[in-house]
Design an enzyme around this catalytic site. Sequence first.
Site, PDB file in Angstrom:
ATOM      1  N   GLY A  42      22.290   1.235   1.482  1.00  0.00           N
ATOM      2  CA  GLY A  42      22.113   1.755   2.833  1.00  0.00           C
ATOM      3  C   GLY A  42      22.127   3.268   2.858  1.00  0.00           C
ATOM      4  O   GLY A  42      21.766   3.885   3.866  1.00  0.00           O
ATOM      5  N   ARG A  96      16.214  -1.787  -0.168  1.00  0.00           N
ATOM      6  CA  ARG A  96      16.794  -2.456  -1.329  1.00  0.00           C
ATOM      7  C   ARG A  96      17.906  -1.640  -1.969  1.00  0.00           C
ATOM      8  O   ARG A  96      17.761  -0.456  -2.209  1.00  0.00           O
ATOM      9  CB  ARG A  96      15.685  -2.719  -2.345  1.00  0.00           C
ATOM     10  N   GLU A  97      19.040  -2.274  -2.187  1.00  0.00           N
ATOM     11  CA  GLU A  97      20.148  -1.825  -3.036  1.00  0.00           C
ATOM     12  C   GLU A  97      21.084  -0.778  -2.435  1.00  0.00           C
ATOM     13  O   GLU A  97      22.168  -0.572  -2.937  1.00  0.00           O
ATOM     14  CB  GLU A  97      19.625  -1.313  -4.393  1.00  0.00           C
ATOM     15  N   GLN A 138      13.921   8.337  12.661  1.00  0.00           N
ATOM     16  CA  GLN A 138      13.403   9.698  12.739  1.00  0.00           C
ATOM     17  C   GLN A 138      14.448  10.543  13.463  1.00  0.00           C
ATOM     18  O   GLN A 138      14.742  10.305  14.635  1.00  0.00           O
ATOM     19  CB  GLN A 138      12.077   9.729  13.495  1.00  0.00           C
ATOM     20  N   ARG A 139      15.014  11.493  12.747  1.00  0.00           N
ATOM     21  CA  ARG A 139      16.090  12.286  13.337  1.00  0.00           C
ATOM     22  C   ARG A 139      15.628  13.070  14.560  1.00  0.00           C
ATOM     23  O   ARG A 139      16.394  13.286  15.486  1.00  0.00           O
ATOM     24  CB  ARG A 139      16.641  13.278  12.297  1.00  0.00           C
ATOM     25  N   GLY A 172       0.763  -1.236   0.000  1.00  0.00           N
ATOM     26  CA  GLY A 172       0.000   0.000   0.000  1.00  0.00           C
ATOM     27  C   GLY A 172       0.791   1.282   0.000  1.00  0.00           C
ATOM     28  O   GLY A 172       0.245   2.340   0.329  1.00  0.00           O
ATOM     29  N   LYS A 173       2.072   1.235  -0.415  1.00  0.00           N
ATOM     30  CA  LYS A 173       2.857   2.471  -0.356  1.00  0.00           C
ATOM     31  C   LYS A 173       2.387   3.504  -1.386  1.00  0.00           C
ATOM     32  O   LYS A 173       2.377   4.698  -1.106  1.00  0.00           O
ATOM     33  CB  LYS A 173       4.358   2.194  -0.494  1.00  0.00           C
ATOM     34  N   ARG A 221      -7.278   5.906  -8.526  1.00  0.00           N
ATOM     35  CA  ARG A 221      -7.039   5.885  -7.076  1.00  0.00           C
ATOM     36  C   ARG A 221      -7.587   7.142  -6.409  1.00  0.00           C
ATOM     37  O   ARG A 221      -8.208   7.068  -5.351  1.00  0.00           O
ATOM     38  CB  ARG A 221      -5.541   5.722  -6.790  1.00  0.00           C
ATOM     39  N   GLU A 262       6.217   4.729 -11.899  1.00  0.00           N
ATOM     40  CA  GLU A 262       5.671   3.372 -11.980  1.00  0.00           C
ATOM     41  C   GLU A 262       4.275   3.340 -12.595  1.00  0.00           C
ATOM     42  O   GLU A 262       3.965   2.479 -13.415  1.00  0.00           O
ATOM     43  CB  GLU A 262       5.633   2.746 -10.580  1.00  0.00           C
TER      44      GLU A 262
END
Length: 337
Positions: free
Chosen positions: A275, A272-273, A310-311, A111-112, A145, A136
């Site tokens: 850090g 993903r992919e 969260q900074r 659901g992002k 939507r 996308e």
Amino acid sequence: TSNAATYAAIVRDASRRRKQMRVADELKALALDGHKTADCVGMLEDLEGQTGTSHAVRLGDTLDDYLDLVEARSDGTAPSGIPTGRPTLDTHTGGFRGGQLITVCARPGHGKSDFACQVVNNTAASGTPTLIVSIEMGMEELQDRWMAQASHIKHSRLRAGEIAARDWTQITEGVSRLVDIPLYVHDDPGANLATIRYQARRIPGIGLIVVDYLQLMDSIGSHENRQTEVAALSRGLKRLARDLEVPVIALAQLNRGVEMRHDKRPVSADLRESGAIEQDSDIVLALYRDELYNKDSKDAGIMEAIILKQRAGARETVRLMYDPTTSTSKSQTAVAA
């Protein structure tokens, strides 16, 4: 000596002009040699970085303004962050603020995109000019939507054309909610940092940028590997947020390592992919739906919004009621992570 500052500005301007002419000559040579447009755009961004006007300031000189800000926070007149439309989540994040990079990550189907579409809808409906860069999804899918959210008609029915006579009243009301809001859509499967920056600068008073999604963005220039490429993309989005002083929300995919664990709730290492996404982000928000993994889950209809980073706040898990048929979520309760 009284004109020293003016003379210095003239010298600085002349220096910038020489750099511009040098880059222009190099761009012409690259074009004649058949180089990619992306390489040229990268040179222009480098030139922009070299001609920045920001400078260091002494801390003591900033404290009067800071005290005014603290006082405004105390009496409730300070500018607040952009709300997500989910009050329990906003309580923990304080809303999304200018200069922040917020990464919303999840495995496919959690659901992002629905989350992002609802945020931009809410933000634009409040009168804040908002840009969504959709790499996308195409315009038609986005429209389905937003209409589902505005009319509460299932988007599967909207796509299939299963519209009853009584539905047209809701659709008309949905159109009236959407027609005048300052929501801008850049539907471009080849979007990169340069095109996003260009589109954002064309929107007067822009207050929010959403990119769906980060790993699908085209990169500018060449990179050693995919990790350095994604790192450059995340740094570029963070720089864009700082330059325009608006929050930038970047959607991101999680890797398949999530599927291998007993507890499939995401952790930061699942990004993903690269850090670098976690490093550049001010907030990392992961979405999780237990019912996708456990058929007998007691949390059917629940989306967990897990604040992984969260900074300026604590890590929390916020439970949202989620209806995937209309792409809507709303607050339920919040519990400590």
